[in-house]
Design an enzyme around this catalytic site. Sequence first.
Site, PDB file in Angstrom:
ATOM      1  N   GLU A 178      70.448  30.908  30.839  1.00 13.22           N
ATOM      2  CA  GLU A 178      69.113  30.335  31.023  1.00 13.22           C
ATOM      3  C   GLU A 178      69.020  29.529  32.312  1.00 13.22           C
ATOM      4  O   GLU A 178      68.004  29.563  32.992  1.00 13.22           O
ATOM      5  CB  GLU A 178      68.720  29.476  29.820  1.00 13.22           C
ATOM      6  CG  GLU A 178      68.387  30.274  28.573  1.00 13.22           C
ATOM      7  CD  GLU A 178      67.221  31.233  28.769  1.00 13.22           C
ATOM      8  OE1 GLU A 178      66.401  31.005  29.678  1.00 13.22           O
ATOM      9  OE2 GLU A 178      67.128  32.226  28.026  1.00 13.22           O
TER      10      GLU A 178
ATOM     11  N   TYR B 197      61.654  23.833  28.931  1.00 13.95           N
ATOM     12  CA  TYR B 197      61.845  25.263  28.717  1.00 13.95           C
ATOM     13  C   TYR B 197      63.263  25.570  28.226  1.00 13.95           C
ATOM     14  O   TYR B 197      63.457  26.258  27.214  1.00 13.95           O
ATOM     15  CB  TYR B 197      61.548  26.077  29.989  1.00 13.95           C
ATOM     16  CG  TYR B 197      62.078  27.482  29.821  1.00 13.95           C
ATOM     17  CD1 TYR B 197      61.356  28.409  29.082  1.00 13.95           C
ATOM     18  CD2 TYR B 197      63.326  27.838  30.294  1.00 13.95           C
ATOM     19  CE1 TYR B 197      61.867  29.664  28.835  1.00 13.95           C
ATOM     20  CE2 TYR B 197      63.845  29.089  30.046  1.00 13.95           C
ATOM     21  CZ  TYR B 197      63.114  29.993  29.323  1.00 13.95           C
ATOM     22  OH  TYR B 197      63.636  31.225  29.052  1.00 13.95           O
TER      23      TYR B 197
ATOM     24  N   ASP C 266      57.555  30.572  29.266  1.00 10.40           N
ATOM     25  CA  ASP C 266      58.007  30.684  30.654  1.00 10.40           C
ATOM     26  C   ASP C 266      56.911  31.401  31.449  1.00 10.40           C
ATOM     27  O   ASP C 266      55.814  31.638  30.938  1.00 10.40           O
ATOM     28  CB  ASP C 266      59.328  31.434  30.727  1.00 10.40           C
ATOM     29  CG  ASP C 266      59.145  32.901  30.410  1.00 10.40           C
ATOM     30  OD1 ASP C 266      58.148  33.247  29.749  1.00 10.40           O
ATOM     31  OD2 ASP C 266      59.977  33.716  30.825  1.00 10.40           O
TER      32      ASP C 266
END
Length: 360
Positions: A39, A122, A140
């Site tokens: 990520e 996020y 996102d």
Amino acid sequence: MERREIRQLQGRLIRWFTQNQRPLPWRERYLPYEIWISEIMLQQTRVDTVVPYYLRWMQRFPGVRSVARAGQDDLLKHWEGMGYYSRVLNIHRAAGILMDRHGGELPRNYHDLLELPGIGPYTAAAIRSLAFNLDEPLVDGNVERVFSRLFNMEAPVKSRQSQAYIRSMASDILPSGRARCFNQALMELGATVCTPRKPGCLHCPVAPHCESLRLEIVHRRPVPGIRRKIVPVQVVVGIIEQDGKVFIQKRPSRGLMAGLWEFPGGKIENTETPEEALAREMKEELGLRVQCVRKIASIEHNYTSFRVSLHAYACTADPRDGAPALRCASDARWVDPGDLDNYAFPAANRRLIDIIRKNP
DNA sequence: AAGACGGGGTC
DNA sequence: GACCCAGTCTT
């Protein structure tokens, strides 16, 4: 949206993702460490770019402990070319915190995650939903685009109003207990079907739900914001040669290109020639008087908000000045040109090195 | 709230 | 040449 339509949309999306997802290395085990690293790498970076970096990284740093024990230059070398270098320095810092305070494991609590450097709203939600499969909506850039089309949002997608609407919808349509699959389905749809340009509406599993498709204005969604102009910048760097070695310095660990190595130099002011700017910068940065020997190359490099013309000169330092004094750098070396590959450089410098290698 | 922070793919 | 990407941090 009605309950029934939401359930239908969830089913279509999940079925589509189950059958059409790309096989990706971080989708094999869903270990928290692997989700975390993937990520961070995927922040503002495309999947195709990330995959080879991710595989190299996992080979060298298989867990939190190995990251915590690694040196900064080792970590940066594995990040070289991917951009946003503070990401990897934050991973290093976060790994230390994880070892100190969380037994080397990723926490599942939202606020504990948010306290780790480099993890924002996020990424915290991504780790919670993808690694732990907790009910957590995930928004996102892909999801923003998908929603702006699905719900035909007319306000600029980045506006406060749109963001609030997107968050509430993401929460509303998340199927309980299916966050891992559903959140990825939404993002995968944005990445492979509901793309910024030429969206594949003919193959879209949720086309029957898409309001902007019904109105035939998919190409006008999302509504963009206003953007800034790109500023041209002239930069000069010097390759100082001495006894067959060249001088490089390490940038501070905060700010632009944090922690990367570079050749000394700086911005050319309006009234200066490149040679004058180089002489001034070398005096300011290193306390050296230098003599230009020859011009090596000029390189154009585009950043997000400025365009750099990088002019490179080979030069020699006045021996009376002695060793360079580091005023802007955190470290410096004299290195054999053949050893430059062992250091992490910004992309424009890397291209320069390739040119030097061809014309020694 | 806005700007800084990279690099590359795509049209 | 402009746009955009599995965002975060700083001011």
